[in-house]
Each structure stands twice: as structure tokens, then as C-alpha cells.
Design a protein around this motif. Structure first.
Motif, PDB file in Angstrom:
ATOM      1  N   PHE A 268       0.740  -1.237   0.192  1.00 35.54           N
ATOM      2  CA  PHE A 268       0.074  -0.025   0.175  1.00 35.54           C
ATOM      3  C   PHE A 268       0.752   1.210  -0.318  1.00 35.54           C
ATOM      4  O   PHE A 268       0.218   2.276  -0.397  1.00 35.54           O
ATOM      5  N   PHE A 269       2.010   1.094   0.580  1.00 35.57           N
ATOM      6  CA  PHE A 269       2.908   2.526   0.554  1.00 35.57           C
ATOM      7  C   PHE A 269       3.976   2.307  -0.340  1.00 35.57           C
ATOM      8  O   PHE A 269       5.001   3.251  -0.233  1.00 35.57           O
ATOM      9  N   GLY A 270       4.416   1.267  -1.180  1.00 30.48           N
ATOM     10  CA  GLY A 270       5.416   1.141  -2.085  1.00 30.48           C
ATOM     11  C   GLY A 270       6.876   0.949  -1.814  1.00 30.48           C
ATOM     12  O   GLY A 270       7.677   1.362  -2.149  1.00 30.48           O
ATOM     13  N   VAL A 271       6.942   0.817  -0.370  1.00 25.79           N
ATOM     14  CA  VAL A 271       8.430   0.685   0.297  1.00 25.79           C
ATOM     15  C   VAL A 271       8.777  -0.762  -0.118  1.00 25.79           C
ATOM     16  O   VAL A 271       8.037  -1.758  -0.026  1.00 25.79           O
ATOM     17  N   PRO A 272       9.925  -0.735  -0.281  1.00 28.18           N
ATOM     18  CA  PRO A 272      10.731  -2.126  -0.425  1.00 28.18           C
ATOM     19  C   PRO A 272      10.670  -3.038   0.606  1.00 28.18           C
ATOM     20  O   PRO A 272      10.162  -2.662   1.630  1.00 28.18           O
ATOM     21  N   LEU A 273      10.022  -4.383   0.311  1.00 26.81           N
ATOM     22  CA  LEU A 273       9.584  -5.245   1.472  1.00 26.81           C
ATOM     23  C   LEU A 273      10.567  -5.386   2.503  1.00 26.81           C
ATOM     24  O   LEU A 273      11.687  -5.789   2.300  1.00 26.81           O
ATOM     25  N   PRO A 274      10.235  -4.778   3.733  1.00 25.19           N
ATOM     26  CA  PRO A 274      11.327  -5.076   5.016  1.00 25.19           C
ATOM     27  C   PRO A 274      11.652  -6.160   5.428  1.00 25.19           C
ATOM     28  O   PRO A 274      12.633  -6.406   6.269  1.00 25.19           O
ATOM     29  N   LEU A 275      10.865  -7.203   5.385  1.00 28.77           N
ATOM     30  CA  LEU A 275      11.070  -8.406   5.679  1.00 28.77           C
ATOM     31  C   LEU A 275      10.529  -9.685   4.666  1.00 28.77           C
ATOM     32  O   LEU A 275       9.535  -9.454   4.521  1.00 28.77           O
ATOM     33  N   SER A 276      11.328 -10.381   4.704  1.00 28.27           N
ATOM     34  CA  SER A 276      10.977 -11.573   3.667  1.00 28.27           C
ATOM     35  C   SER A 276      10.171 -12.851   4.186  1.00 28.27           C
ATOM     36  O   SER A 276      10.462 -12.789   5.142  1.00 28.27           O
ATOM     37  N   SER A 277       9.514 -13.411   3.406  1.00 33.42           N
ATOM     38  CA  SER A 277       8.838 -14.491   3.946  1.00 33.42           C
ATOM     39  C   SER A 277       9.497 -15.496   4.455  1.00 33.42           C
ATOM     40  O   SER A 277       9.313 -16.203   5.628  1.00 33.42           O
ATOM     41  N   PHE A 278      10.815 -15.957   4.208  1.00 38.90           N
ATOM     42  CA  PHE A 278      11.703 -16.992   4.719  1.00 38.90           C
ATOM     43  C   PHE A 278      12.009 -16.420   6.074  1.00 38.90           C
ATOM     44  O   PHE A 278      11.846 -17.085   7.207  1.00 38.90           O
ATOM     45  N   LEU A 279      12.583 -15.047   6.396  1.00 37.84           N
ATOM     46  CA  LEU A 279      12.832 -14.527   7.615  1.00 37.84           C
ATOM     47  C   LEU A 279      11.505 -14.645   8.521  1.00 37.84           C
ATOM     48  O   LEU A 279      11.787 -14.954   9.635  1.00 37.84           O
ATOM     49  N   MET A 280      10.206 -14.494   7.950  1.00 43.35           N
ATOM     50  CA  MET A 280       9.326 -14.537   8.940  1.00 43.35           C
ATOM     51  C   MET A 280       8.948 -15.968   9.386  1.00 43.35           C
ATOM     52  O   MET A 280       8.584 -16.047  10.236  1.00 43.35           O
ATOM     53  N   ILE A 281       9.117 -16.883   8.618  1.00 40.21           N
ATOM     54  CA  ILE A 281       8.833 -18.521   8.919  1.00 40.21           C
ATOM     55  C   ILE A 281      10.254 -18.632  10.105  1.00 40.21           C
ATOM     56  O   ILE A 281       9.936 -19.426  11.100  1.00 40.21           O
ATOM     57  N   ILE A 282      11.498 -18.195   9.980  1.00 37.54           N
ATOM     58  CA  ILE A 282      12.494 -18.468  10.836  1.00 37.54           C
ATOM     59  C   ILE A 282      12.193 -17.783  12.259  1.00 37.54           C
ATOM     60  O   ILE A 282      12.210 -18.494  13.317  1.00 37.54           O
ATOM     61  N   ILE A 283      11.378 -16.520  12.294  1.00 40.16           N
ATOM     62  CA  ILE A 283      11.101 -16.057  13.594  1.00 40.16           C
ATOM     63  C   ILE A 283       9.863 -16.994  14.114  1.00 40.16           C
ATOM     64  O   ILE A 283      10.008 -17.442  15.228  1.00 40.16           O
ATOM     65  N   CYS A 284       9.004 -17.474  13.295  1.00 37.55           N
ATOM     66  CA  CYS A 284       7.956 -18.025  13.936  1.00 37.55           C
ATOM     67  C   CYS A 284       8.092 -19.540  14.359  1.00 37.55           C
ATOM     68  O   CYS A 284       7.564 -19.920  15.470  1.00 37.55           O
ATOM     69  N   VAL A 285       9.092 -20.026  13.730  1.00 37.73           N
ATOM     70  CA  VAL A 285       9.124 -21.579  13.880  1.00 37.73           C
ATOM     71  C   VAL A 285      10.583 -21.892  14.669  1.00 37.73           C
ATOM     72  O   VAL A 285      10.593 -22.851  15.385  1.00 37.73           O
ATOM     73  N   PHE A 286      11.348 -21.087  14.915  1.00 37.20           N
ATOM     74  CA  PHE A 286      12.717 -21.239  15.271  1.00 37.20           C
ATOM     75  C   PHE A 286      12.922 -20.352  16.416  1.00 37.20           C
ATOM     76  O   PHE A 286      12.900 -20.764  17.600  1.00 37.20           O
ATOM     77  N   THR A 287      13.314 -18.972  16.057  1.00 41.82           N
ATOM     78  CA  THR A 287      13.754 -18.077  17.272  1.00 41.82           C
ATOM     79  C   THR A 287      12.797 -17.794  18.095  1.00 41.82           C
ATOM     80  O   THR A 287      13.103 -17.974  19.501  1.00 41.82           O
ATOM     81  N   ASP A 288      11.460 -17.589  18.130  1.00 38.20           N
ATOM     82  CA  ASP A 288      10.481 -17.545  19.054  1.00 38.20           C
ATOM     83  C   ASP A 288       9.982 -18.625  19.506  1.00 38.20           C
ATOM     84  O   ASP A 288       9.930 -18.526  20.803  1.00 38.20           O
ATOM     85  N   LEU A 289      10.135 -19.825  18.797  1.00 38.25           N
ATOM     86  CA  LEU A 289       9.533 -21.109  19.474  1.00 38.25           C
ATOM     87  C   LEU A 289      10.435 -21.463  20.713  1.00 38.25           C
ATOM     88  O   LEU A 289      10.005 -21.817  21.472  1.00 38.25           O
ATOM     89  N   PHE A 290      11.601 -21.422  20.662  1.00 35.46           N
ATOM     90  CA  PHE A 290      12.680 -21.794  21.719  1.00 35.46           C
ATOM     91  C   PHE A 290      12.531 -20.776  22.845  1.00 35.46           C
ATOM     92  O   PHE A 290      12.271 -21.336  23.878  1.00 35.46           O
ATOM     93  N   LEU A 291      12.222 -19.776  22.748  1.00 35.32           N
ATOM     94  CA  LEU A 291      11.992 -18.482  23.734  1.00 35.32           C
ATOM     95  C   LEU A 291      10.759 -19.049  24.308  1.00 35.32           C
ATOM     96  O   LEU A 291      10.563 -18.857  25.700  1.00 35.32           O
ATOM     97  N   SER A 292       9.739 -19.274  23.628  1.00 39.64           N
ATOM     98  CA  SER A 292       8.120 -19.393  24.170  1.00 39.64           C
ATOM     99  C   SER A 292       8.198 -20.726  24.810  1.00 39.64           C
ATOM    100  O   SER A 292       7.562 -20.814  25.767  1.00 39.64           O
ATOM    101  N   LEU A 293       8.981 -21.687  24.468  1.00 37.59           N
ATOM    102  CA  LEU A 293       9.246 -22.964  25.373  1.00 37.59           C
ATOM    103  C   LEU A 293       9.642 -22.678  26.713  1.00 37.59           C
ATOM    104  O   LEU A 293       9.370 -23.513  27.583  1.00 37.59           O
TER     105      LEU A 293
END
Length: 1111
Positions: free
Chosen positions: A886-911
Motif C-alpha cells: 500500500f505504500f510502495g516501500v521495498p519489502l522490509p521482511l522476507s517470507s523466509f525470515l518470517m518463518i524463521i522467527i515463527c518456527v525457530f527463534t520465537d519457538l525456543f524462547l516461548s518454550l
């Protein structure tokens, strides 16, 4: 009949075992009373003497025991007895309910199997009508042609074997929940790899593979959670014998049992397995069946030619398919075959029943639904924006592949992929802690349900009490005897009175308990006893006064017995009477049981004052009642021993003889004496009741004891807390019928309005309005209840939105255990009860308090896990997509890095949050209202999205724009609405240079989120306590060393993702300048400080606006 100490279904009311009574309550024995030495003339011994040898069946010396052991049948077909008992209870209750109650239930859910069996009358109609209905001649049987046509019409006499559809389960794991949306992403990534990309995009292929790995990870945890706790029911095997002896065309012939049809005349004998449901029309008089397959009980059932119960499942003139003939022979007419038979219908029920989702499963499903809907809305918005605007006005900015990547970025961003794994591990962790407190949860999801329980219906004997019974009071109708005085007199060698001798004789003969032979050298009070606790108490009392009394009474050979059961509430034994001539055929009958059941059947009593039998008139009945009330108010279980002489008409050991004894043996009885038996409460019981009350749980007692006894014990352990007498059903009805306001006020003053005593006999007459009133009481004791009434109690509370936990140990308790939200069985209970239960107590009952606390801790920690995952794993990931589209900004975060956050970095901390202790006393809070207090509520959304989420989003975007400004010299205003301008030539950069800047900026955004989450996790560890109070390292009570370890793991993952060349090439990541690893540390600390300010505000102004909206 001797009873096994390991069979709770045989125990009196709800006793589950036996322990020696406290030594302090009893007096040591010495040689005192001795009966005249009697020996059998022929030198033979009775089947009950010596009683150290246990005889589990004694109805006939010719009885053949079933080859199937109780353990085997319970294990192989454990679901069958539960369904059978539930159906039987429903049918019996329906037939005994009043017309008003039946009308009130008409609008409730239909039970097709109950209606099916209620409508059957094959057991009631006469044999002639039966033959006419099935068009069969009992002398010649069916013709071959008639049998063939019926076989074609009804099908084979077989039971369908339902096997679990593992393919369906696997598909459910792989495509259920969030996985269904992720599969859409897999398809899109594959399409973006080829053919939409030219040349094929390896990055999109790698993303497709990565999402598949995430799906497999989620599915594996779901499967592990399910399969590790799933109660898999074994198939019903070998229920139908291979062949059957039938009458066809006037000839007896053997045919495959699968070819049996309705109307066939079948011959069965000892050792046979019943091939179909048969109506018995002829019998040898001593035919018996082992129904353990259906009932879970080892006692044999005697066959009959006439119906003995209106309930088709309980009558004894129906031989049921799959049961074994253990004695005698019979002729029957086939009435039901295959799937229409009792076992066929129940097999269909047990294999086709769907497990109801637990409360936490409903909450997870609700959250998944919300997230999926939001994801679909946002993805659709992006799609329509591209179709209607970007494709038209900025065609070179975003092609189809870029648009689909943004859509997938939206999907990946909004779905917290690590949450299912976090939930599964949280439940598993708490379940492990439960096992450490001696409670075994059979299902992980059940753990959290305990936190919602607001009604706990508990057994008394063995649960609230020690199940160490001993005789504390003794007497006759007209005389009370001091037990201590009797014991002291026995020690001194004083001869007992004639009255006491008669009472002791009946106590020894009418008793199914026996001492364990291996402990006979120990003092009486320390010997192990086989049998129920009540019999054990009487046996120990008699043995102290009359050592080896059974051997002295050997000539009183037991020839028949009716064991105690929870319906009759009495036991009967019949003995040879050496005082009468052998030709007289007169026998001595003893009956022992509940006084309210036996007293109406008594016509005389043994007078302790006069030493003779006297008529039981109204005056002496009043004396008896006064004595009973006196003992009951002392919390003593009252047992009455009765006697009579009886001359049977039918042949001994025949079924007609058994029917005769049931009908006439318990009549014209003489009261021989009264026992007051005490079962002391467990030391921890009062504390357990108090803790449950403090936790907002209404603690009720459900017992088979006399009302006053139950009320006295309830007062001792704190279930009844007031000084006023508890209300009764009569009090409630007096209130309803009171005329004027003065009458109502007077009734109001007389009533407790807080405590209620309900007798089991009153339950069937209660209508919906009565139950509304009953369920509103805070303290209730249900006395003199049967298993049927226990099920009714559970169903009534559940129908009024109560979350009910119930305890039980016998086969008959299984329906109530299954019907409850949380069924609790004791490890010493029957296998059927443990199969029906959700939790099994491995030790003391007070451990359930810890289980309730852990159940609440599960919910609290799951809320913290989700509150931690949403800011970075959802909110801060969706905004880069919005900024790009909507604002034409270059994508600040890729889908790959989104998955890494959800499934790996955040998961270990949430455990690490799984390991958190409670931050305040969870038992001081009321139970969670499952209808209103959801796992995810508006307060958590506000905390995760609008508070922490907004801060993290602003900080991460600021770091992205800061990097672009410092290293690419591109200011913020130039990036906003750049659209297609961000291409070769933008600020003099080539396409590759801009791509590199974007890749580094995305990794800066990623690293910033990883570090910001450190501040978030320190904040969400507690809702109210400051970081100083909840120090994870220095404070032992709040220590959580997994937290710094998880932070280190997330840092290592972030370094690996951004610095490894192979990952950089494959997924388009890049190395992050050192300054952008350090600056986020201050920002993460800032998030912690902001949440600390929130907590301070809530603590200082607990009624303020912030406190009301804070999570």
C-alpha cells in the motif's frame, strides 16, 4: 461367596479396599469366647471352610469358570462394559421415573440405542406369543426355506469390525488447523518457482520446501500428542462361536453361527458361547452365564425362563451374544442377531463414538478460526488491491509472482506457525509434572480442563476416608453395649453373654472377608484381610472376641449366598443348622446390611435385656430408629444383622431356589444386633476440601451411606460448614407450598439456604425446577445413592453449564466417570473405571489439588506463550507486507525470515515460558468460565498488537529505514511511495545493489525483532510482578534458567541465518553490520521498561482505566 480384595465392583457402596484399623482404636485379644466344638460327621469339609482358601464362585459345585479372566476381558473390550452399563442405567431410570419427569425430558437429546432397547419386549411376552411373533414351531424349529429367506433379509449373524482409519487421521494432522492454509502457500510457492518465474526461482522452491518442513513439524507434534495419550480400543474379536446347535426341519443340526436367523431354536450347554441374543424358553434349572464381556463383573448371572427385570439388559431370561455358559443347559429362541444384538449395538457405539473436544481444544480451534479469517481477509485485500490498482497504475512495480509472494507473506506473517508446537509441549510439560504428584492424566488436553472445574463430586469411602473401618459401637434393639467393656471383659476371660454369642456367630457366618493366610501369625489388627472394608471390620471384631471362630462353627456349612451389591444394600448367607434334624430340611439364614432396607422386613428382635426373641412392635422400632440416629450422628455407618430359619421348596442350587430365596428369604427377619462402624477421615481431607473451596470449587459428597452418617462426616471434614442443620428436599417443597408471606419467612428462617442433604430415593422424583434449586446450593451431600443416581447427578449439573469432576472406582461408576468433564479414578479401582476416567490417582486424594493448580497454570502459561508469539510472529510481520503493497516501500521482511522467527527463534524462547512457575496463588482465583474467559481475548490482543506489537513494529521499521539511510543514503521520504521507482537508476544504484540493500535491510529488521523479543519475553513472564520481583536468575522461587539459554539459542539461529553463505545464496539473506546488532539491545530494554510502567500503573491504580484494559 468369598470376594476378591481387588474387585471394587464387589465392595459395599463405594469401598475400594481394606486396611487394618488403627491399633489405638482396638484392644488386644486373648482367649475368651469359644463355641462348642463341632466336626462334620463324615469328615468332609464345607466349600467355605477353611475360608483361608478363596472361592470366587460358589453358586454350584458344578459351575465351570469362564476361561476369560477379568483382566483379559477388561483390557480387550474395555469400552463395552462402559457403554453397556450406561445404557442399562438410562433404561432403568427411564422406566422408574415419574410421568412428570419423563415429560420434562421429552425435549432433550434423543438416545437411539436407549430407545431401541427400551422398546424391546421379547423378554416380557409369553413363550407362545414369542413363537407366534417369529412364526416358529418350538418342536420342529424353522424350515430351511424360511431360514434362508430370513438370512437373505437380515444378513449374516456377524459383528462388523471397525478399524481406525489411520489414513484419515494422518490427513487430519497434515491438513488440519493452520496446516490447511500453509498448504495453499506451498502450492503458490511452487507456482512461483515454475512456471510463473522465468527462469525458475530457486528461492521460491526453497520456500515451498521450508513450508512443507514446517507442516511436517506441526503434524508430527500433533500426532505425538494424540498417539501418546490416545485410548485405542481393541477390536472385538471372537465374540461369535464358529457353530451352533439348532433345530431345523424337526432335526437338531449344527450350522455356522453366522447363518443363525431370528426365530431359530438354539440349544446351549456348559462351555458354549452364546451365538446370538436368545430368549430362554427351557432350562435345566441351574443354567448360568458369564457376562463379564458386557458388565465387566466376574459374578455369574443365573438364567431364568421368566423375565426378572423390565430392563432388557438386566433381565435373566435373555442370553446375550458373546457371553459364556458356565453351568447347566437351556433352549432359547433367537430374537436378535448380528448388529441388532446387544453386543452388536454396543460395539457400534464404542467404535463409532467421537471424542468430544476438551475445553482447551475448543479454545485452540477458536483461535485458529479467528487467525485464518483475518488472514483470508488481508490476503484477499492484497489480491484485490493488486488487481484493481497496482496492476493498472504501477504495472512494473509488482508482477504476478511478486503479488503472490506478498500474499504468501501475509499468510506466513499472520499465522503463528510455532503455536501448535508450543501448546503441545506446554501440555506435555504440565502432564509430566502431574505424574510427579502421583496423578496420571490419560489425555494431555484434559489437564487444562481441571482448571475450569467448579463442581467436584467425590466418593466417601476410601477417598475422603481412610477405608480403615472398625467397630466402634455395638448393641441390640433395646440395649447398647460398650465395645471397650466387651474387649476388656474378653481380656480377663469373662464369659460372654448368650446374646453376644448369638451376635458373634452371625458376624462370623454372614461374612465374606477372610484373613490372608500369610499374616495369621500377626496380631488381629495387623493382619491383611481379603474382602470389603465393612466385612473386615466385623471379622476383626469377632476374631478379637472369638479366636478362630470360623473353625468352631464348621458344622454351619454355607450352602448358598447372595453377595452384597449396591442396589440391594445387603448380603445373605444360608447355612446348615446342626440344631435341627437332617430330615427337617430347615436352614439358618443370616442377612446383614443397611437398616433402612432391612428393618421393614423384620418382625422380631433378639432382646439383649431379656435374652430372648420378642415381637418388633412400634415402640421397639422407635428404639431402633433412635439408636440408628444416635450412631449416625457420631459419623458411624450402621449395619444390622438379621436371622431367620427357612425351609426351601425348590431344589438346592437350582435357579428356582435362588429366585425363591430372593423373594422370600429376606422376609420375617429377626434383628440379632446392630454394629456402628467408623471409617476415620483421611488426615488431609479437611485441608483438601478447604483448598477446593478457596479455589472456587463446590465440593460435594456422593455416598451410599445413611444420610445422617454422611452429614456427620461432611461436618467433620468441612463439607458442611454452618451450624444449622442442612436443608432437605422436604424443606424445599415446604417452601414451594407455603401459603402466605409469614409462612414463607418462617420456612426461610428454618432453612440453611447453604447446605443440602439429598437422599437417593428422592432423586428420581426431582423435576427441572427442583434441580435448579438443588444445583444452586454451595454444600451438598447426596446420601444413599446408587450408580444410576450418580450418573443423573453428573448430567444435571452439566446441563446447567457446570464443569464437573467426579471420582469413582467400580464398574458401575464408569458411566458417571465418562459423562463427567473430568473423570477421576483411583489406581486400586476396576479396570473399567480407569478406562472411563480421564485422570487416575496413584496415591492420596489431596494430590488432586495440585492437579487443579497445574491445570490453571497450563492456561496461564499458554496465554503467556501466545502473548509472546503474536507481537513479532504476527503483528510485526504483517506490517512489512502492508508497507510494501500500500505504500510502495521495498519489502522490509522476507517470507523466509518470517518463518524463521515463527518456527525457530520465537519457538525456543516461548518454550522457556513452559517452565514458568505461577506468579501468584492460582488457587485463590475462581475457576475459569469456559464460556466467557477465552484463551485469546481482547486484552491479550491489545497487549500483543496495540501495545508491544506497535512498539516492535515501529522499532523494527525504524532500524530498516536507518540502515537504508546510513548505508544506502536513501532517506525515508524517498522510500515511501517509491513503487516502481525503486529499480535500476534509483539514487544511482544498479538493480543488484538495490537488491543487496533490501536483503541487508530485511536482515536488520529480522535481527531487530529477534532482540526486541528478548525484552518482550522478560515482560510477559508476569502480568503484575516487576522484573525485580520476577528475576529469572537470582530469585529461587521465580528462577528460570531456560530463559537465558533460549535467548542464546535464538541469537545463534539469527547469526546462522544471516551469516552462512549457503543460506544467503539460497534465501537471499545478507550479513548485518555490527551496529545493528547492538542498537536493538537498547530498544528491547525500552520495551521491558514500558511494560514495567504498565505494571506499576496497574498496581498503583488497580481500579483505573489501564488496569481494566490490561491483560
Amino acid at each position: 461367596m468369598a470376594q476378591s480384595s481387588q474387585s471394587p465392583e464387589d465392595l459395599d457402596v463405594e469401598a475400594s479396599g481394606d486396611q487394618p484399623p488403627d491399633d489405638q482404636q482396638r484392644v488386644g485379644r486373648s482367649q475368651t469366647i469359644a463355641f462348642d466344638e463341632i466336626s462334620l460327621a463324615d469328615g468332609s469339609r464345607s466349600i467355605y471352610q477353611p475360608r483361608q482358601t478363596r472361592i470366587t464362585r460358589s453358586m454350584s459345585r458344578d459351575t465351570m469358570r469362564s476361561a476369560r479372566s477379568n483382566n483379559a476381558q477388561s483390557t480387550a473390550n474395555s469400552g463395552i462394559p462402559i457403554e453397556f452399563r450406561t445404557l442399562s442405567i438410562q433404561i432403568t431410570e427411564s422406566k422408574s421415573a415419574t410421568e412428570e419427569v419423563l415429560k420434562a425430558r421429552q425435549n432433550k437429546e434423543k438416545k437411539p440405542n436407549q430407545d431401541y432397547f427400551e422398546g424391546l419386549d421379547f423378554h416380557i411376552i409369553s413363550p407362545d406369543v414369542l413363537y407366534q411373533q417369529f412364526n416358529v414351531d418350538v418342536k420342529s424349529g424353522l424350515s430351511s426355506s424360511a431360514a434362508a429367506s430370513r438370512l437373505q433379509r437380515d444378513g449374516k449373524n456377524t459383528i462388523a469390525h471397525h478399524r481406525e482409519n489411520y489414513l484419515k487421521k494422518i490427513l487430519g494432522y497434515v491438513f488440519g488447523g493452520f496446516c490447511s492454509v500453509l498448504w495453499v502457500g506451498v502450492i503458490i510457492f511452487f507456482l512461483c518457482y515454475k512456471p510463473l518465474s522465468n527462469p525458475p526461482s530457486i528461492t521460491n522452491l526453497a520456500m515451498a520446501v521450508l513450508v512443507i518442513i514446517v507442516i511436517i513439524l506441526q503434524a508430527s507434534f500433533s500426532a505425538f500428542q494424540d498417539w501418546s495419550t490416545k485410548k485405542v480400543m481393541n477390536s472385538i474379536l471372537d465374540l461369535v462361536p464358529s457353530d451352533a446347535l439348532v433345530l431345523r426341519d424337526g432335526n437338531r443340526t449344527r450350522i455356522p453361527s453366522t447363518d443363525l436367523v431370528a426365530g431359530d431354536v438354539v440349544y446351549i450347554s456348559i462351555g458354549n458361547k452364546v451365538p446370538a441374543d436368545l430368549r430362554i424358553v427351557e432350562s435345566s434349572g441351574d443354567v448360568r452365564f458369564d457376562r463379564a464381556l458386557l458388565t465387566g463383573e466376574s459374578d455369574e448371572v443365573e438364567g431364568a425362563t421368566d423375565y426378572t427385570d423390565e430392563n432388557f439388559l438386566e433381565t435373566r431370561n435373555i442370553a446375550m451374544m458373546g457371553t459364556s455358559v458356565t453351568n447347566g443347559n437351556a433352549v432359547g429362541v433367537v430374537v436378535l442377531t448380528g448388529a441388532r444384538s446387544v453386543v452388536g449395538r454396543i460395539a457400534t457405539m464404542t467404535t463409532g463414538v467421537k471424542e468430544k473436544p476438551t475445553l482447551i481444544q475448543k479454545e485452540i480451534s477458536r483461535f485458529v478460526t479467528i487467525i485464518v479469517i483475518l488472514t483470508a481477509i488481508l490476503a484477499s485485500l492484497i489480491l484485490f488491491t493488486w488487481v484493481g490498482w497496482l496492476r493498472v497504475d504501477h504495472p512494473s512495480f509488482m508482477n504476478v509472482v511478486d503479488m503472490l509472494n506478498d500474499v504468501m507473506g501475509c499468510v506466513v506473517a499472520f499465522i503463528p506457525e510455532g503455536m501448535p508446537v508450543g501448546v503441545a509441549l506446554t501440555l506435555m510439560r504440565v502432564a509430566k509434572r502431574m505424574k510427579q504428584t502421583n496423578i496420571l492424566p490419560k489425555g494431555l488436553a484434559t489437564v487444562e480442563t481441571l482448571g475450569c472445574v467448579n463442581v467436584l463430586c467425590s466418593d466417601k469411602t476410601g477417598t475422603l476416608t481412610q477405608n480403615k473401618m472398625f467397630v466402634r459401637s455395638l448393641g441390640f434393639v433395646d440395649q447398647e453395649i460398650s465395645v471397650d467393656d466387651v474387649m476388656q471383659a474378653a481380656k480377663k476371660g469373662v464369659d460372654a453373654t448368650n446374646s453376644l454369642k448369638h451376635l458373634l456367630q452371625g458376624s462370623i457366618l454372614c461374612n465374606d472377608a477372610s484373613f490372608d493366610p500369610t499374616t495369621m501369625d500377626s496380631p488381629v489388627d495387623e493382619r491383611a484381610v481379603n474382602g470389603n472394608a465393612t466385612d473386615a471390620a466385623v471379622l476383626r471384631f469377632a476374631e478379637n472376641l472369638c479366636p478362630d471362630g470360623l473353625a468352631q462353627l464348621a458344622q454351619y456349612e454355607r450352602i448358598h449366598q447372595i453377595p452384597f451389591n449396591s442396589k440391594n444394600k445387603w448380603m445373605l448367607t444360608m447355612h446348615k443348622n446342626p440344631a435341627t434334624a437332617a430330615s427337617a430340611n430347615e436352614y439358618l439364614v443370616y442377612v446383614k446390611g443397611a437398616p433402612d432396607v432391612l428393618l421393614p422386613k423384620c418382625t422380631s428382635y433378639w432382646s439383649g435385656v431379656h435374652g430372648e426373641v420378642r415381637a418388633l412392635d412400634q415402640e421397639t422400632r422407635a428404639l431402633f430408629s433412635e439408636f440408628q440416629v444416635r450412631l449416625s450422628k457420631r459419623a458411624e455407618r450402621v449395619i444390622v444383622l438379621c436371622q431367620r430359619h427357612y425351609t426351601p421348596r425348590a431344589a438346592i442350587a437350582s435357579n428356582d431356589f435362588s429366585d425363591e430365596i430372593i423373594a422370600e428369604g429376606v422376609q420375617d427377619l429377626t434383628v440379632m444386633g446392630i454394629f456402628g462402624i467408623i471409617d476415620p477421615p483421611r488426615p488431609e481431607t479437611a485441608h483438601t476440601v478447604r483448598l477446593c473451596r478457596r479455589a472456587g470449587i463446590r465440593f460435594f459428597m456422593v455416598t451410599g451411606d445413611f444420610g445422617l452418617t454422611a452429614a456427620a462426616i461432611a461436618r467433620d471434614i468441612g463439607i458442611f460448614t454452618g451450624t444449622a442443620e442442612p436443608d432437605t428436599i422436604q424443606d424445599l417443597r415446604k417452601k414451594d407450598t407455603a401459603g402466605g408471606e409469614d409462612d414463607k419467612m418462617q420456612q426461610q428462617q428454618q432453612r440453611s439456604l447453604h447446605s443440602l442433604l439429598v437422599e437417593g430415593s428422592q432423586i428420581s422424583s426431582l423435576g427441572p425446577d427442583d434441580w435448579d434449586t438443588v444445583c444452586s446450593y454451595e454444600e451438598i451431600v447426596f446420601a444413599r445413592t446408587t450408580p444410576e443416581q450418580k450418573l443423573r447427578i453428573v448430567e444435571e449439573f452439566k446441563s446447567r453449564d457446570q464443569v464437573v469432576a467426579v471420582t469413582g472406582d467400580g464398574v458401575n461408576d464408569a458411566p458417571a466417570l465418562r459423562a463427567a468433564d473430568v473423570g477421576v479414578a483411583v489406581v486400586t479401582g476396576s479396570e473399567v473405571a480407569m478406562e472411563a476416567a480421564d485422570l487416575i490417582l496413584l496415591d492420596q486424594f489431596d494430590s488432586i489439588v495440585e492437579a487443579i493448580r497445574l491445570g490453571r497454570l497450563v492456561f496461564q502459561n499458554l496465554q503467556k506463550v501466545i502473548a509472546y508469539l503474536l507481537p513479532a510472529g504476527s503483528w510485526s510481520e504483517i506490517w512489512p507486507v502492508i508497507m510494501n503493497v500500500f505504500f510502495g516501500v521495498p519489502l522490509p521482511l522476507s517470507s523466509f525470515l518470517m518463518i524463521i522467527i515463527c518456527v525457530f527463534t520465537d519457538l525456543f524462547l516461548s518454550l522457556s515460558l513452559i517452565m514458568e512457575q505461577e506468579e501468584f496463588d492460582l488457587l485463590s482465583l475462581p475457576p475459569r468460565n469456559a464460556k466467557h474467559d477465552h484463551l485469546i481475548n481482547l486484552k491479550i490482543y491489545a497487549q500483543s498488537y496495540l501495545f508491544v506489537g506497535v512498539m516492535e513494529t515501529i522499532c523494527a521499521h525504524s532500524m530498516f529505514f536507518l540502515y537504508m539511510y546510513r548505508h544506502a543514503k536513501i532517506p525515508f521520504h524517498s522510500l515511501v511511495f517509491a513503487f516502481e521507482k525503486y529499480s535500476a537508476g534509483f539514487y544511482g544504484y544498479t538493480e543488484d545493489e538495490l537488491t543487496h540493500f533490501t536483503a541487508v535491510g530485511q536482515c536488520v529488521y529480522f535481527v531487530t525483532l529477534v532482540i526486541l523479543q528478548w525484552g518482550n519475553i522478560l515482560a510477559v513472564r508476569s502480568k503484575r510482578l516487576s522484573i525485580v520481583q520476577a528475576d529469572p536468575i537470582c530469585r529461587p522461587e521465580r528462577r528460570n534458567l531456560w530463559l537465558p539459554l533460549a535467548m542464546l539459542v535464538s541469537l545463534v539461529i539469527a547469526i546462522f541465518v544471516t551469516e552462512v553463505p549457503g543460506i544467503q545464496t539460497l534465501f537471499g539473506t545478507a550479513s548485518v553490520p555490527i551496529e545493528f546488532w547492538l542498537i536493538p539491545l537498547g530498544l528491547g530494554f525500552g520495551i521491558l521498561v514500558m511494560d514495567e510502567l504498565r505494571k506499576v500503573t496497574v498496581r498503583m491504580w488497580p481500579n483505573g482505566v489501564i488496569a481494566k484494559i490490561a491483560w
